[in-house]
Write an enzyme that holds these catalytic residues in place. Structure first.
Site, PDB file in Angstrom:
ATOM      1  N   CYS A 117       0.828  -1.201   0.000  1.00 32.99           N
ATOM      2  CA  CYS A 117       0.000   0.000   0.000  1.00 32.99           C
ATOM      3  C   CYS A 117       0.870   1.262   0.000  1.00 32.99           C
ATOM      4  CB  CYS A 117      -0.993  -0.029   1.153  1.00 32.99           C
ATOM      5  SG  CYS A 117      -2.422   1.005   0.821  1.00 32.99           S
ATOM      6  N   HIS A 127      -3.368  -4.755   0.264  1.00 33.97           N
ATOM      7  CA  HIS A 127      -2.691  -5.297   1.455  1.00 33.97           C
ATOM      8  C   HIS A 127      -2.677  -6.828   1.417  1.00 33.97           C
ATOM      9  CE1 HIS A 127      -2.334  -1.618   3.921  1.00 33.97           C
ATOM     10  NE2 HIS A 127      -3.447  -1.245   3.321  1.00 33.97           N
ATOM     11  N   GLU A 185      -1.096  -8.801   3.122  1.00 33.06           N
ATOM     12  CA  GLU A 185      -0.933  -9.416   4.455  1.00 33.06           C
ATOM     13  C   GLU A 185      -2.270  -9.908   5.027  1.00 33.06           C
ATOM     14  OE1 GLU A 185      -0.523  -6.217   3.727  1.00 33.06           O
ATOM     15  OE2 GLU A 185      -1.013  -4.868   5.398  1.00 33.06           O
TER      16      GLU A 185
END
Ligand code: GLN
Length: 535
Positions: free
Chosen positions: A382, A507, A509
């Site tokens: 990001c 993102h 993650e």
């Protein structure tokens, strides 16, 4: 035909908060899922916020984003990782959301002139939302944030007490998570606060079926007996959970409690499949594995949990390659002071995670630029993509290139607000949130790593790559490897002639799981591994 009855397991906490209610709930859910049951999980938070989007990560840790774009408490991240399951916004319930609904209903005349009260109106809305989230599942877990007795959490406690009358007591189970303090002077683990916490819960009309007692020091059978004696919970319904190396170990410690819970709720296992999880835990604890050192360049924040999902994703990717990762938090403001960046030389790779605001951003841009020039594996998440674009633009287009977030007057706004492409204005609650498709370009590293043409990844940001700079930056060597479905938004970039330089506007993650790391994290660690192997 009536629908199958969902069983509900409520998890509350006593003595203090922050001792692992979320991990306990996630671990029990993990075990039940591994036994073939369909489970869901929900967190009730007594904050007056309507969601976690406006909560400061310095105080609360990471804001986790669901696929459907809810900004939630970081416990939902644990839940998704422990369950390997996508949750939605119904899994996050804050007091603000409930009260807003009650007030809106009152304004629209739904209460037909009745006096609107906490009981039954607020507690009914809570129960409706719990029942709706549980519908269609075998077992639905509900964690109540905070500690029982906190003034602000009482409507949730009352709602879950009433809930057993709503669905039948045989369909409800209460788990209380407490803390056992240790007194150094007398070398004793004490049970009194736990006894009192159970008494407090009973005072609100809830008798716990299961007690999970967290103890940082070893606590033997005598403590277990004492807890059972004073709380009236059978020994089989109590577990003392020590501080473990890894949170992922908890499901391996409380299997007995899951048996006990299933027995009480009269539910049967459909299979037993915990092997992959056990293997993952074994790898996670293996200190003999080769290590890699990753620097996470972010501004200094006091809360360790701010990048919880990033850290967990790095660990998951490392374990997948039979490695261990040492994560070094690098304060980006320190980098700004210390240029040039010898401090980064000892690293095997750099991650620049998401972030907001200009503090420390120059250090992040410098780190991206250093990774670019020194061929150090780089993963940008990001903001990490935005700083990479800025670094490349400063090198090739204009030394003053910037994002309008950090310099509204910049001559080269390579990252900007794209009002014409989708509704983004600079006020609260207007970010691009949740899943967006990313179409991956052929012959790119991204396409190879994902092994797919189209993927969906989660977003939480306001600014975008400025399309006016596409041509110049691609000429400078930037490969646009992922675009939104309409081709208008740059989602993913990479560099050729670099061992690994990838950065996403989304993102990755949030979709990474232990045992199933997101492809970008996997590729990042694999590239480090191959650099190490070729040394
Ligand atoms: N501040 C940037 C934006 O709003 C990046 C946000 C993030 O990293 N989550 O676009």
């Amino acid at each position: 035909m009536s629908r199958k009855q969902t069983k509900y397991i409520f998890v509350t906490g006593g003595v203090l908060s922050g001792v692992g209610k979320g991990i306990t709930a996630a671990s029990l859910a993990n075990i039940l899922k591994s036994r073939g049951l369909k489970v869901n999980i929900q967190k009730c938070d007594p904050y007056l916020n309507t969601d976690a989007g406006t909560l400061n990560p310095t105080e609360h840790g990471e804001v986790f984003v669901t696929a459907d774009g809810a900004e939630t408490d970081l416990d939902l991240g644990h839940y998704e990782r422990f369950l390997n399951q996508e949750l939605d916004q119904s899994s996050s319930l804050m007091s603000g959301k409930i009260l807003k609904q009650v007030i809106d209903d009152e304004r629209s005349g739904k209460y037909l002139g009745k006096t609107v009260q906490i009981i039954p109106h607020v507690t009914d809305v809570i129960q409706d939302k719990i029942e709706a989230a549980g519908s269609g599942y075998d077992v639905h877990f509900v964690e109540i944030g905070g500690t029982v007795g906190d003034y602000e959490g009482l409507s949730f406690v009352e709602a879950i007490r009433e809930f057993k009358s709503r669905v039948g007591r045989e369909n409800v189970l209460y788990v209380h998570v407490v803390y056992l303090p240790y007194i150094g002077a007398s070398k004793e683990v004490k049970t009194k606060p736990a006894q009192n916490a159970v008494r407090t819960l009973r005072g609100y009309g809830i008798s716990p079926d299961i007690l999970v007692a967290r103890s940082e020091e070893p606590a033997g059978e005598s403590i277990l007996n004492k807890l059972s004696m004073y709380t009236d919970i059978p020994l089989d319904g109590i577990s003392i959970v020590p501080t473990l190396e890894s949170v992922y170990e908890v499901p391996l410690h409380i299997g007995g409690l899951a048996d006990y819970a299933m027995n009480k709720l009269k539910i049967k296992s459909r299979k037993r499949d915990g092997r992959a999880w056990r293997e993952m835990v074994k790898t996670s604890l293996d200190t003999s594995l080769p290590r890699l050192k990753v620097g996470v360049v972010a501004k200094y924040l006091e809360h360790e949990d701010t990048y919880m999902s990033v850290f967990e994703a790095l660990k998951a990717a490392a374990w997948g390659e039979n490695m261990q990762v040492d994560i070094v938090w690098i304060d980006s403001e320190e980098i700004e002071k210390k240029l040039p960046l010898e401090t980064l030389e000892s690293l095997d790779g750099i991650v620049v995670p998401g972030g907001f605001g200009s503090r420390g951003v120059e250090g992040k841009i410098a780190a991206a630029s250093w990774a670019m020039e020194n061929k150090l594996p780089y993963l940008g998440l990001c903001l990490g993509m935005q700083v990479a674009v800025i670094a490349l633009a400063r090198e090739n287009i204009d030394k003053s290139a910037n994002s309008v977030e950090f310099d509204p007057e910049t001559k080269a706004p390579v990252i900007s607000l794209m009002n014409d492409q989708h509704e983004v204005v600079e006020t609260g609650g207007t970010m691009r949130l949740g899943n967006w498709e990313c179409h991956l370009a052929e012959d790119t590293r991204a396409r190879k790593l994902y092994n797919a043409k189209v993927v969906s990844e989660r977003h939480r940001h306001r600014y975008e790559f400025n399309n006016n700079y596409r041509k110049e930056l691609t000429e400078a060597g930037m490969v646009i490897s992922g675009l939104s479905a309409d081709g208008q938004l740059v989602e993913l970039i990479e560099l050729e002639n670099h061992p690994f330089f990838m950065a996403s506007q989304f993102h990755p993650e949030f979709t990474s799981r232990p045992g199933a790391p997101n492809p970008l994290f996997k590729g990042f660690v694999q590239s480090i591994k191959s650099v190490q192997n070729n040394k």
